[in-house]
Design a protein around this motif. Structure first.
Motif, PDB file in Angstrom:
ATOM      1  N   CYS A   1     -40.132 -49.042 -70.572  1.00  0.00           N
ATOM      2  CA  CYS A   1     -40.910 -47.803 -70.442  1.00  0.00           C
ATOM      3  C   CYS A   1     -41.223 -47.325 -71.852  1.00  0.00           C
ATOM      4  O   CYS A   1     -40.439 -47.563 -72.768  1.00  0.00           O
TER       5      CYS A   1
ATOM      6  N   SER B   1     -41.542 -44.118 -72.608  1.00  0.00           N
ATOM      7  CA  SER B   1     -40.736 -42.896 -72.776  1.00  0.00           C
ATOM      8  C   SER B   1     -40.009 -42.678 -71.455  1.00  0.00           C
ATOM      9  O   SER B   1     -40.304 -43.359 -70.464  1.00  0.00           O
ATOM     10  N   PHE B   2     -39.071 -41.751 -71.433  1.00  0.00           N
ATOM     11  CA  PHE B   2     -38.278 -41.555 -70.213  1.00  0.00           C
ATOM     12  C   PHE B   2     -38.615 -40.243 -69.519  1.00  0.00           C
ATOM     13  O   PHE B   2     -38.683 -39.184 -70.157  1.00  0.00           O
ATOM     14  N   CYS B   3     -38.808 -40.333 -68.226  1.00  0.00           N
ATOM     15  CA  CYS B   3     -39.146 -39.141 -67.452  1.00  0.00           C
ATOM     16  C   CYS B   3     -37.876 -38.342 -67.148  1.00  0.00           C
ATOM     17  O   CYS B   3     -36.809 -38.931 -66.936  1.00  0.00           O
TER      18      CYS B   3
ATOM     19  N   TYR C   1     -36.603 -36.847 -64.668  1.00  0.00           N
ATOM     20  CA  TYR C   1     -35.838 -37.007 -63.424  1.00  0.00           C
ATOM     21  C   TYR C   1     -35.334 -38.424 -63.211  1.00  0.00           C
ATOM     22  O   TYR C   1     -34.636 -38.691 -62.242  1.00  0.00           O
ATOM     23  N   CYS C   2     -35.702 -39.360 -64.084  1.00  0.00           N
ATOM     24  CA  CYS C   2     -35.541 -40.771 -63.736  1.00  0.00           C
ATOM     25  C   CYS C   2     -34.146 -41.329 -63.990  1.00  0.00           C
ATOM     26  O   CYS C   2     -33.559 -41.102 -65.049  1.00  0.00           O
TER      27      CYS C   2
ATOM     28  N   PHE D   1     -33.759 -44.777 -63.087  1.00  0.00           N
ATOM     29  CA  PHE D   1     -33.945 -46.233 -63.040  1.00  0.00           C
ATOM     30  C   PHE D   1     -33.571 -46.847 -64.374  1.00  0.00           C
ATOM     31  O   PHE D   1     -33.685 -46.220 -65.418  1.00  0.00           O
TER      32      PHE D   1
ATOM     33  N   SER E   1     -34.296 -48.779 -67.532  1.00  0.00           N
ATOM     34  CA  SER E   1     -35.383 -49.286 -68.372  1.00  0.00           C
ATOM     35  C   SER E   1     -35.049 -49.000 -69.828  1.00  0.00           C
ATOM     36  O   SER E   1     -34.149 -48.216 -70.132  1.00  0.00           O
TER      37      SER E   1
ATOM     38  N   GLY F   1     -40.553 -51.455 -61.798  1.00  0.00           N
ATOM     39  CA  GLY F   1     -39.783 -51.209 -63.027  1.00  0.00           C
ATOM     40  C   GLY F   1     -39.100 -49.863 -63.008  1.00  0.00           C
ATOM     41  O   GLY F   1     -38.858 -49.310 -61.941  1.00  0.00           O
ATOM     42  N   GLY F   2     -38.915 -49.365 -64.232  1.00  0.00           N
ATOM     43  CA  GLY F   2     -39.640 -49.636 -65.456  1.00  0.00           C
ATOM     44  C   GLY F   2     -41.148 -49.393 -65.273  1.00  0.00           C
ATOM     45  O   GLY F   2     -41.575 -48.774 -64.326  1.00  0.00           O
ATOM     46  N   THR F   3     -41.878 -49.934 -66.192  1.00  0.00           N
ATOM     47  CA  THR F   3     -43.334 -49.784 -66.157  1.00  0.00           C
ATOM     48  C   THR F   3     -43.986 -51.140 -66.426  1.00  0.00           C
ATOM     49  O   THR F   3     -44.198 -51.510 -67.588  1.00  0.00           O
TER      50      THR F   3
ATOM     51  N   ARG G   1     -43.895 -36.841 -68.230  1.00  0.00           N
ATOM     52  CA  ARG G   1     -44.779 -37.954 -67.912  1.00  0.00           C
ATOM     53  C   ARG G   1     -45.751 -38.136 -69.073  1.00  0.00           C
ATOM     54  O   ARG G   1     -46.066 -37.190 -69.784  1.00  0.00           O
TER      55      ARG G   1
HETATM   56  S1  SF4 Z   1     -39.218 -46.002 -64.657  1.00  0.00           S
HETATM   57 FE1  SF4 Z   1     -40.988 -44.709 -64.160  1.00  0.00          FE
HETATM   58  S2  SF4 Z   1     -40.089 -42.735 -63.724  1.00  0.00           S
HETATM   59 FE2  SF4 Z   1     -38.540 -43.906 -64.827  1.00  0.00          FE
HETATM   60  S3  SF4 Z   1     -38.759 -43.370 -66.989  1.00  0.00           S
HETATM   61 FE3  SF4 Z   1     -40.013 -45.182 -66.613  1.00  0.00          FE
HETATM   62  S4  SF4 Z   1     -42.062 -44.382 -66.130  1.00  0.00           S
HETATM   63 FE4  SF4 Z   1     -40.624 -42.678 -65.902  1.00  0.00          FE
END
Ligand code: SF4
Length: 373
Positions: free
Chosen positions: A9, A11-13, A15-16, A18, A20, A57-59, A130
């Motif tokens: 990713c 950058s990091f959101c 709430y996330c 996951f 990455s 992902g991830g992205t 975001r």
């Molecule tokens: S996986 Fe999606 S929601 Fe999580 S930090 Fe990366 S872009 Fe944001």
């Protein structure tokens, strides 16, 4: 069913939770991924009752196009013909990379794009950290649409504590109006904002910087969403998922119906059923460097009880439900009778299947817990 986890990713959101990383070792990752795919080729053929490939992902869209094409061409050779090929996309990446990129995705065989929009309110998007704003999400959708994508899904998040009570209503309206053709997106997924372990939000809540929305207002937003999408013709086929008829996600539906799948990449999980009927789960450790070096992984055999619980939990998330005989076997006749009597479960007309009625989807966790009590 093949799932590929792209652990990058930009950058990091907020709430996330996951797994990455912001590393950029794309080539080394691709090499390790294709090595894993080759080593697990036998497992791969055993999971293809449902012919789907899902790159998430991830992205995935942060990968340079040449790296993505390299990965996809190898995987497609191993996987054979696909019924559904989904890629998760970030709106900013689609706008940055433009029409040529969207056309390249189509050429690779991608026939479904799942785009993380989350909100059409710029203040909410900023709070979520975001990378895109609402205008970028709309532009990205239209680039994909103009390139020829018919099946685009958008992800939204509700349950954001806001002083502006109308922001969620506006987000739903803008989601339905996103296309320049006037046709609503074929698929919408909507998740309640939740506190994921190790997320920035978890720290913000525990330090008192953020107060989560109360359950009643989340329930109201969910109801509003269900009503609007029902009126627009969507099939609410899973708690968090809505599709125009014929656009239900094949890959995700197979998860909910407990079919085997193979997950490649750091942090990816797999689920398999042996010829002897033994169920097992395995997963790669969520560490990019370790994955590239020697792919540490773990596995466990699942007991009949674990499998039964999962079957009930997954099936009752869907509008197609589960056979009442199976619920009786797994939860007991008394629990089934009690749930039917209280209206927590309903019989699907003309069948022997039971499901949670749509107006009780929001409290499904409690209903399922009650069945096992
Ligand atoms: S996986 Fe999606 S929601 Fe999580 S930090 Fe990366 S872009 Fe944001």
């Amino acid at each position: 069913m093949l799932y590929v986890h792209i652990p990058f990713c930009k950058s990091f959101c907020t709430y996330c939770g996951f797994y990455s990383e912001t590393a950029v070792c794309y080539e080394a990752f691709a090499k390790a991924l294709l090595k894993e795919a080759e080593l697990r080729q036998e497992e791969l053929s055993g999971t293809f009752q449902t012919r789907t490939l899902y790159i998430g992902g991830g992205t995935p869209t942060v990968l340079p196009l040449s790296v993505l094409e390299h990965i996809v061409s190898h995987l497609r050779n191993l996987a054979g013909p696909l019924e559904e090929f989904t890629i998760e996309a970030n709106p900013e990446d689609i706008v940055d990379k433009g029409a040529e990129y969207a056309e390249a995705l189509l050429k690779m065989g991608v026939n479904r794009v799942s785009m993380g929009v989350q909100s059409f309110d710029d203040r909410v998007l900023k709070w979520m950290n975001r990378r895109h704003d609402a205008a970028t999400a709309i532009k990205a959708y239209r680039i994909l649409e103009d390139a020829g994508f018919d099946n685009i899904s958008i992800d939204l998040i509700f349950g954001f504590a806001s002083k502006d009570a109308a922001q969620w209503t506006r987000t739903i309206s803008r989601a339905l109006d996103i296309s320049r053709t006037g046709r609503p997106p074929r698929h919408i997924s909507a998740y309640q904002l939740s506190i994921e372990p190790d997320s920035a939000l978890e720290k913000m809540v525990s330090s008192g910087k953020v107060v989560m929305a109360d359950e009643d207002s989340c329930a109201r937003e969910y109801e509003l969403l269900c009503d609007r999408l029902r009126q627009t013709g969507y099939n609410h086929y899973e708690i968090s998922n809505f599709a125009l008829p014929g656009y239900e996600a094949v890959h995700n539906s197979a998860y909910w119906h407990h079919q085997p799948y193979l997950g490649l990449g750091p942090g990816a999980h797999s689920f398999s059923i042996s010829a002897e009927g033994e169920y097992s789960r395995s997963w790669n450790e969520p560490h990019l460097k370790a994955y590239i070096e020697n792919r540490p992984c773990q596995s466990e055999i699942l007991t009949a009880e674990q499998i039964g619980m999962e079957e009930v939990m997954l099936s009752l998330r869907t509008s197609s439900g589960l056979s009442s005989r199976r619920v009786e076997d797994l939860c007991g006749a008394t629990a089934l009778k009690r749930a039917l009597k209280s209206g927590s479960l309903e019989i699907i007309e003309g069948s022997s299947l039971v499901r949670i009625p749509e107006h009780k989807f929001f409290i499904s966790d409690g209903i399922i817990a009650e069945l096992f009590a």
